[in-house]
Scaffold this motif. Structure first.
Motif, PDB file in Angstrom:
ATOM      1  N   GLY A 170       7.146   1.828  -1.200  1.00  0.00           N
ATOM      2  CA  GLY A 170       6.320   2.633  -2.085  1.00  0.00           C
ATOM      3  C   GLY A 170       7.233   3.332  -3.067  1.00  0.00           C
ATOM      4  N   SER A 189       4.060  -0.420  -3.834  1.00  0.00           N
ATOM      5  CA  SER A 189       2.758   0.202  -4.049  1.00  0.00           C
ATOM      6  C   SER A 189       2.971   1.649  -4.458  1.00  0.00           C
ATOM      7  N   ASP A 190       1.988   2.206  -5.128  1.00  0.00           N
ATOM      8  CA  ASP A 190       2.114   3.569  -5.643  1.00  0.00           C
ATOM      9  C   ASP A 190       1.623   4.578  -4.607  1.00  0.00           C
ATOM     10  N   ASP A 191       2.503   5.467  -4.182  1.00  0.00           N
ATOM     11  CA  ASP A 191       2.157   6.529  -3.229  1.00  0.00           C
ATOM     12  C   ASP A 191       1.846   6.010  -1.828  1.00  0.00           C
ATOM     13  N   HIS A 192       2.324   4.808  -1.483  1.00  0.00           N
ATOM     14  CA  HIS A 192       2.082   4.320  -0.126  1.00  0.00           C
ATOM     15  C   HIS A 192       3.137   4.890   0.803  1.00  0.00           C
ATOM     16  N   THR A 193       2.743   5.831   1.604  1.00  0.00           N
ATOM     17  CA  THR A 193       3.661   6.583   2.441  1.00  0.00           C
ATOM     18  C   THR A 193       3.878   5.917   3.798  1.00  0.00           C
TER      19      THR A 193
END
Length: 539
Positions: free
Chosen positions: A333, A40-44
């Motif tokens: 991420g 996922s994009d930017d899933h911290t």
């Protein structure tokens, strides 16, 4: 989640457990494992329950947490360059940014650099790429692809257009196809359709399944409008308490640059703040910041909720079709994200919440489930590891190394004791100074050298971002060090670079960073100004 994975102890146990077959031994007897790499994009990591952060009490990711309970969670997985396109290039090539030449958002990966797909082909795998690609080139090394189109590869949250290899009569980039709905749902639908109807079921498969969410501007599906509506989101301690954090390189002398460095939750920054973006004005600055933070996190976590719900759909299908026990599943991420820590938004920083990547792996052949490991790994190590799990070897041209032995309970031989980081996009987008650094298990050293790598390039794509900037944002920022004791100060509240008690630690880390730059080959020979500044600072 069980207690932390003690690799040394587990290695001894594994040696005594004669009846147990090693992962390699099992793989030699069984058919090849499928591999699904979910990103996922930017899933911290702090927004994943299994990582136990302040947000875990909200139970934001029950399905990802279940994956962690049935696999291994990596606590010390770090990005080498915390920005989407460079990070994805590192993952595809197994190389550092300075080696694959994708330093910033402006460079594109070359089609002949899609090494991970190529290496899986050599092992006899069918390959597929679905979702957010964001590397500029056609993913032509994959047997099948359907990737988000538009906005430089970002794509739209709603009613997105994709470029797809399904359209045999049209060539990239004209091979577009539109869909109705929310991107998270659509990406899952496309992957499920490929698994059900388009893959060659006689071959093992390598599938990259990438979500756009939870990337800014956090446009969640309407069904999540009420999710967390009446819940108070826990606030990070450092949202308001930032007195001893940072340096002249991030704050300026006497805080003179606080209004221009690092976009903020509060109204501190002059360019972009969530207080202004969400039009909050109660007359009380601290309350405004709190309310902006609440809105930011609720939008972000609603996007995360959509991912987690869709992963249940994917996992349920794999279980129903008998694929669950023959498929390695990775969840990660493309980097971390600042969720209000130090009054910061976005990523790019070497601070822990941005540099750390969530990394959870369920290997169906591993006897070690529900463990955590503190092994230091980089995103350049992903490709070598996935290839070894599939029965292959790490190509000589990759910088990363495989840590696949972890799934046998063994620490890799002669493993790294530090990871390297570099952010090149000086004061672009979210106004973050260029910096380089090193992270060990105990400490982090960051050198903010504050210069663009190629400021004289006229008409180049990077500098076009600056055309609407005020002149003081283009100029160099102060050179400074930040040193954090990660064992005693995991939230990086106090910069110890000028603390006499840590003088020897600072000296040792400078040498380690200097040596590591030589080892990885990032010595700035082609950027003389940067070389002079960095070499002088590291003496």
């Amino acid at each position: 989640m069980k207690k932390r994975f003690d690799l040394v102890k587990m290695e001894k146990v594994a040696a005594l457990a004669a009846p147990l077959l090693s992962i390699a031994g099992l793989q030699a007897q069984e058919k090849p494992l499928n591999v699904i790499y979910i990103m996922s994009d930017d899933h911290t990591s702090q927004s994943i329950g299994a990582y136990g952060s302040r947000l875990a009490s909200l139970n934001p990711t029950p399905n990802i947490d279940e994956l962690a309970r049935d696999g291994i969670l990596f606590e010390n997985c770090f990005c080498t360059n915390s920005i989407s396109t460079p990070s994805r290039a590192c993952i595809m090539t197994g190389q550092y940014s300075h080696r694959n030449k994708v330093l910033t958002l402006d460079e594109k990966l070359k089609s002949d650099q899609e090494y991970l797909a190529d290496e899986f082909h050599k092992l006899g795998y069918q390959t597929a790429m679905v979702g957010k690609w964001h590397l500029g080139c056609e993913p032509s090394s994959f047997d099948y692809y359907t990737v988000l189109n538009g906005h430089g590869g970002q794509g739209e949250y709603f009613n997105p257009t994709f470029q797809t290899s399904e359209l045999k009569d049209k060539q990239w980039p004209a091979n577009t196809k539109g869909y109705k709905g929310h991107s998270t749902d659509i990406i899952t639908n496309i992957t499920l359709d490929w698994l059900k109807h388009k893959r060659d079921k006689s071959r093992p498969f390598f599938l990259m399944h990438h979500y756009k969410a939870p990337h800014d501007f956090f446009e969640y599906a309407p069904r999540y409008e009420d999710y967390l509506e009446d819940v108070e989101i826990p606030v990070p301690e450092t949202l308001f308490d930032t007195d001893k954090w940072g340096s002249e390189g991030t704050r300026g002398a006497n805080d003179s640059l606080r209004h221009v460095i690092g976009t903020s939750i509060s109204s501190r920054h002059e360019n972009r703040t969530y207080v202004n973006e969400y039009k909050i004005n109660t007359g009380d600055p601290k309350k405004d910041t709190y309310l902006a933070y609440q809105e930011y996190l609720k939008r972000y976590l609603r996007c995360v909720k959509g991912i987690d719900d869709n992963l249940k759909r994917l996992f349920d299908y794999l279980k129903k079709e008998g694929l669950w026990e023959n498929t390695v599943i990775v969840y990660t991420g493309d980097q971390g994200m600042m969720l209000g820590e130090h009054d910061l938004q976005d990523k790019r920083w070497m601070y822990e919440e941005s540099q750390r990547m969530p990394f959870i792996v369920r290997n169906p052949l591993s006897h070690y489930r529900g463990h955590k490991t503190d092994l230091l790994i980089n995103n350049i190590d992903f490709a070598p590891t996935l290839l070894e799990l599939a029965g292959g070897k790490t190509p000589d041209y990759m910088d990363g190394r495989s840590f696949a032995s972890v799934f046998d309970g063994k620490e890799p031989d002669n493993w790294k004791d530090a990871v390297y980081y570099r952010y090149w996009m000086h004061m672009i987008h979210h106004d973050i100074p260029a910096h380089v650094g090193i992270r060990t298990k105990d400490y982090k050293l960051i050198l903010f050298y504050g210069r663009h790598y190629d400021p004289k390039r006229e008409g180049g794509p990077s500098m076009s971002w600056l055309k609407n900037k005020k002149s003081h944002l283009i100029v160099p920022t102060p050179v400074s060090f930040e040193l954090y004791d990660m064992k005693n100060d995991p939230q990086e509240k106090v910069n110890l670079a000028n603390d006499p008690q840590y003088a020897n630690v600072l000296k040792g880390l400078k040498k380690k960073l200097r040596d590591l730059r030589k080892t990885v080959g990032d010595t700035d020979e082609q950027y003389p100004e940067l070389k002079q500044i960095i070499d002088k600072a590291l003496k």
